[in-house]
Every structure is written in C-alpha cells, then in structure tokens.
Scaffold this active site. Sequence first.
Site, mmCIF file in Angstrom:
data_model
loop_
_atom_site.group_PDB
_atom_site.id
_atom_site.type_symbol
_atom_site.label_atom_id
_atom_site.label_comp_id
_atom_site.label_asym_id
_atom_site.label_seq_id
_atom_site.Cartn_x
_atom_site.Cartn_y
_atom_site.Cartn_z
ATOM 1 N N ASP A 67 0.608 -1.239 0.096
ATOM 2 C CA ASP A 67 -0.056 -0.123 -0.219
ATOM 3 C C ASP A 67 0.813 1.244 0.046
ATOM 4 O O ASP A 67 2.127 1.290 -0.016
ATOM 5 C CB ASP A 67 -0.931 0.052 1.018
ATOM 6 C CG ASP A 67 -0.396 -0.604 2.408
ATOM 7 O OD1 ASP A 67 0.875 -0.655 2.506
ATOM 8 O OD2 ASP A 67 -1.041 -0.971 2.988
ATOM 9 N N ASN A 135 -7.515 -3.344 14.240
ATOM 10 C CA ASN A 135 -9.175 -3.570 13.690
ATOM 11 C C ASN A 135 -9.040 -4.506 12.676
ATOM 12 O O ASN A 135 -10.099 -4.835 12.285
ATOM 13 C CB ASN A 135 -9.588 -2.426 13.032
ATOM 14 C CG ASN A 135 -9.082 -1.970 11.932
ATOM 15 O OD1 ASN A 135 -7.950 -2.464 11.558
ATOM 16 N ND2 ASN A 135 -9.584 -0.686 11.197
ATOM 17 N N HIS A 137 -7.426 -5.025 9.981
ATOM 18 C CA HIS A 137 -7.100 -4.791 8.643
ATOM 19 C C HIS A 137 -5.767 -5.521 8.044
ATOM 20 O O HIS A 137 -4.897 -5.749 9.101
ATOM 21 C CB HIS A 137 -7.088 -3.219 8.361
ATOM 22 C CG HIS A 137 -5.976 -2.581 8.626
ATOM 23 N ND1 HIS A 137 -6.103 -1.198 8.941
ATOM 24 C CD2 HIS A 137 -4.589 -2.694 8.986
ATOM 25 C CE1 HIS A 137 -4.768 -0.573 9.465
ATOM 26 N NE2 HIS A 137 -3.921 -1.674 9.228
ATOM 27 N N GLU A 142 -9.813 -2.173 5.285
ATOM 28 C CA GLU A 142 -10.458 -1.687 6.449
ATOM 29 C C GLU A 142 -11.919 -2.397 6.573
ATOM 30 O O GLU A 142 -12.411 -2.669 5.302
ATOM 31 C CB GLU A 142 -10.916 -0.312 6.610
ATOM 32 C CG GLU A 142 -9.548 0.783 6.239
ATOM 33 C CD GLU A 142 -8.692 0.887 7.814
ATOM 34 O OE1 GLU A 142 -8.586 -0.350 8.473
ATOM 35 O OE2 GLU A 142 -8.070 1.808 7.740
HETATM 36 C C1 F6R Z 1 1.450 -1.380 6.108
HETATM 37 C C2 F6R Z 1 0.057 -2.017 6.165
HETATM 38 C C3 F6R Z 1 -0.784 -1.999 7.481
HETATM 39 C C4 F6R Z 1 0.092 -2.523 8.689
HETATM 40 C C5 F6R Z 1 -0.601 -2.371 10.096
HETATM 41 C C6 F6R Z 1 0.152 -2.830 11.270
HETATM 42 O O1 F6R Z 1 1.850 -1.827 4.985
HETATM 43 O O2 F6R Z 1 -0.299 -2.831 5.253
HETATM 44 O O3 F6R Z 1 -1.637 -3.216 7.279
HETATM 45 O O4 F6R Z 1 0.824 -3.765 8.370
HETATM 46 O O5 F6R Z 1 -1.228 -1.311 9.967
HETATM 47 O O6 F6R Z 1 1.027 -1.728 11.402
HETATM 48 P P1 F6R Z 1 2.020 -1.875 12.321
HETATM 49 O O7 F6R Z 1 2.953 -3.048 12.036
HETATM 50 O O8 F6R Z 1 2.722 -0.453 12.222
HETATM 51 O O9 F6R Z 1 1.433 -1.975 13.751
#
Ligand code: F6R
Length: 244
Positions: A67, A135, A137, A142
């Site tokens: 992303d 959450n 994702h 989301e």
């Molecule tokens: C990032 C992504 C998100 C993160 C998730 C957890 O490329 O796709 O899904 O993996 O928000 O983020 P952290 O690792 O910072 O807790």
Amino acid sequence: MKIIELNNKEEIAKYVSKKVISKVKNNKKAVIGFATGTSPLLTYKEIIKDHQKNHTSWKDITTFNLDEYISLPKDHKQSYNYFMHHNLFDYLDLKQENINIPLGVNNYQEFANKYDQKIIDAGGIDLQILGLGINGHIGFNEPPCDFESKTRVVNLVKSTIKANSRFFKNINEVPKQAVSMGIKSIINAKKIILIAFGFNKAKAIKELVEGKISINWPCTVLRNHKDFTLVIDKEAKSLLDQKE
Ligand code: F6R
C-alpha cells in the site's frame, strides 16, 4: 494455519527474515510482497544484515508492496515508498525496475488498476509478509471489507488514522486515503507470513484464530489460505482460549 509463538520481536524478526532469505536463496527470481509499519521493521534489519554478511543476492528478485498513502509524494518521509527505500531496498542489490509500490500521487488511479496484472505478469507473489491492524485490517483493507477486492483506492477509518498519527506531527497530517492491494490480491500469494506482537494486537489475533470468518475482521480471510503462518509473541496471543 500454522502458529509460531516466539518470546519477543527480536526472535520474530530472526525467524521471519530466515524464511524470506531462504525463499530468495532457493528461487533467485522470487516475487516477495512487503508490508510497511513497525511489525516488519526488525525483520528488514535482519535481511540487510544477511545481505551485508552473506551477500545473499536480490539482483533478480521482484518486490510488490501492499500500500501507499494518497497525496504523499515518493520522497515524503512518511510515504511508504520512502519507508521501504530507507529501511530495506537501499541496502540490497535490487534492480529499481523490479521494485513495485503503489503510487500515491498523480495518476495513482491508473497505476492501481494495473497493479494486479503486474503481479500476475511477474508470476504471482511467492511470499507475502503482512502486519495486522488493531481492527484486523491487512494492507489497508479496512472493515467491513470485500473479500474479492483488488488493488484500489480505499478510505482509512478513524482508528487507523489515529494509530498511524504516531508517525506524523499531528493527526490532521495523516492522509485519509490510500491505495491498497485488495484482499483477493493478498490471498493469491502462494505463501503468507503475518507478524504481530504486543497486547494491542491481541483482540485482532483472537478474531483471526478463533472468530468467525467475517468481512468485519478482514484478517479472518487468511484462515482459508493453504500456506499461512502467524508469527506472534505471548502478548499478541494472550486472549486466545487455547494458549498452548
Ligand atoms: C502496512 C500495512 C498495514 C500494517 C498494519 C500494522 O503496509 O499494510 O496493514 O501492517 O497497520 O501496522 P504496524 O506494524 O505499524 O503495527
């Protein structure tokens, strides 16, 4: 689904980096899917260490990132493009043309529309690394999410904007939209490894392992994947009924 419980994030990084490195060694043209964020950061440091010490070659490896924020140019310090270059890519012998990260500015819509075909043309993702949102994702899919979704523009929900505001001066600076690989794009990967540590991931881990497969917890889709490994610490595992 395989669950690997390790003692801390350092052990997790060592475990996951070994998996990535062995994929790269065994298939010199492997296609690796990467995530950004805190979860894979130490894993990336281990991959860099290995490259410097053992000279594992990334020369013919192709990468696809999950992303990118909309509105942040590539050189913005909080863009995922910047993150990947500064935390991994710049230290490896990857070819620039083999690095794929969704575009967050200019013709990002058109770029997003072509992203899944690009993955297919590269032979599909051999190993996808994932983090996990509080959450549930994965990527920026989301809840409630479409299990058939492909790479597209998504709206970030309040809890994600709040969680990610730790990297920005204030919450108003966090982009409200992103381009994300879809659930279908992710689930098509041949092998998936998800990294999660800390108490704040425990609820999402509980849903992922024990909850009903539901669009309200996007990560639950991973239970249907035939080669999915969850690499977690005690804290992330703490809400599971089955602790051992
Ligand atoms: C990032 C992504 C998100 C993160 C998730 C957890 O490329 O796709 O899904 O993996 O928000 O983020 P952290 O690792 O910072 O807790």
